[in-house]
Design an enzyme around this catalytic site. Structure first.
Site, mmCIF file in Angstrom:
data_model
loop_
_atom_site.group_PDB
_atom_site.id
_atom_site.type_symbol
_atom_site.label_atom_id
_atom_site.label_comp_id
_atom_site.label_asym_id
_atom_site.label_seq_id
_atom_site.Cartn_x
_atom_site.Cartn_y
_atom_site.Cartn_z
ATOM 1 N N HIS A 151 0.832 -1.205 0.000
ATOM 2 C CA HIS A 151 0.000 0.000 0.000
ATOM 3 C C HIS A 151 0.867 1.256 0.000
ATOM 4 C CE1 HIS A 151 -2.995 -2.932 1.465
ATOM 5 N NE2 HIS A 151 -3.874 -2.130 0.901
ATOM 6 N N ASP A 220 -4.033 -6.412 -8.258
ATOM 7 C CA ASP A 220 -4.325 -5.773 -6.981
ATOM 8 C C ASP A 220 -4.599 -4.297 -7.297
ATOM 9 O OD1 ASP A 220 -4.649 -5.430 -4.264
ATOM 10 O OD2 ASP A 220 -2.689 -6.245 -3.714
#
Length: 304
Positions: A151, A220
């Site tokens: 992230h 993702d």
């Protein structure tokens, strides 16, 4: 995502409207509903669900009980999702934890041994399907050796090809999964320049080749800081690498326009994979009693 969710009636109205807008009964509507910290449908409207490590601990004591607990937990999850019109769950994680794996994975993973990860991952897939929901195996070709959170950072894995066999094993065992998700990780032994999501070498030679996965392959979230470039550049790069679907999870309209301007229509092979994936729950009436499944799961987890 949590920002789209208030209560059962509102979520059902949202998913119904999406299907009406597209005219597609089998429109895939995705959610991350794993349990633990990764649970978009949350209390008090819905109950809290356990995370992967809870089943891993039970496996240490009673492997078959852990597999059954994972299955009924996933079936209960699917019943909850089906009720509000969600038909794809980005779960299970098949990432094999290592000693120094980032917490972003360890708080969710099913364990450190590939065969137990595969066994419980398969049980989760079966439980989801019995509740009318398609599962997504992630994060191909393995996220367990990342020591930083994608992230925020781009991890680089230096493990040898022989060592990476451990990471590939659960995905090989579930190579017939209908859907899979990539990881934003550089694997030096395969492609030292590009993360898996953006690497034709990893997508074609490792995910499609070594693993043998021929299901619908999605990225993702491309908004994660592990990837660089504009949203459109990242989306186009992932498709060029061989991914079928790009996930850009924030819904910023200017980014969506850029992505749309740089991508062509979905090719026939990707459409065929999508249809094949959704067909796995076509005509499946959600089975089971939610309360009974939760009770059975908790009794089994209590053994640990």
């Amino acid at each position: 995502f949590k920002r789209n969710i208030e209560n059962r009636e509102q979520v059902r109205a949202l998913t119904d409207s999406l299907r009406a807008l597209t005219g597609r009964d089998e429109l895939p509507i995705l959610i991350d509903q794993e349990g633990g910290r990764v649970q978009r449908m949350q209390p008090p409207e819905w109950p809290q669900f356990p995370a992967g490590p809870d089943f891993d601990r039970l496996y240490d004591v009673a492997p078959m009980s852990a597999i059954e607990a994972a299955r009924v937990n996933a079936q209960a999850t699917a019943l909850m999702l089906s009720e509000v019109g969600v038909n794809v769950d980005c779960w299970p994680l098949l990432d094999v934890s290592q000693r120094d794996t980032t917490e972003a994975i360890t708080i969710r993973a099913l364990g450190h041994e590939p065969m137990r990860v595969a066994a419980m991952g398969k049980a989760i897939m079966e439980g989801l399907r019995s509740g009318g929901v398609v599962g997504v195996v992630k994060h191909m070709p393995g996220h367990g050796r990342a020591v930083v959170d994608t992230h925020f950072h781009l991890p680089t894995v230096t493990a040898s090809e022989e060592e990476l066999e451990i990471d590939l094993e659960p995905f090989r065992r579930l190579a017939d999964a209908p859907m899979g998700m990539t990881s934003h990780i550089v694997f030096q032994t395969w492609d030292p320049e590009r993360p898996a999501t953006m690497s034709p070498v990893i997508v074609e030679q490792v995910i499609r080749g070594k693993i043998g996965f021929d299901g619908l392959l999605m990225t993702d979230d491309i908004d994660m800081k592990a990837l660089s470039g504009t949203a459109g550049e990242k989306a186009a790069g992932a498709i060029a690498a061989g991914c079928d679907i790009v996930l850009d999870c924030w819904g910023r309209m200017e980014e969506m326009r850029e992505i749309a301007s740089l991508l062509n229509d979905m090719p026939a092979k990707s459409l065929e994979r999508l249809d094949r994936a959704m067909a796995t729950v076509r005509g499946v009436a959600p089975q089971g009693d939610f309360a009974e499944l939760i009770t059975k799961r908790d009794e089994l987890l209590g053994l640990a």
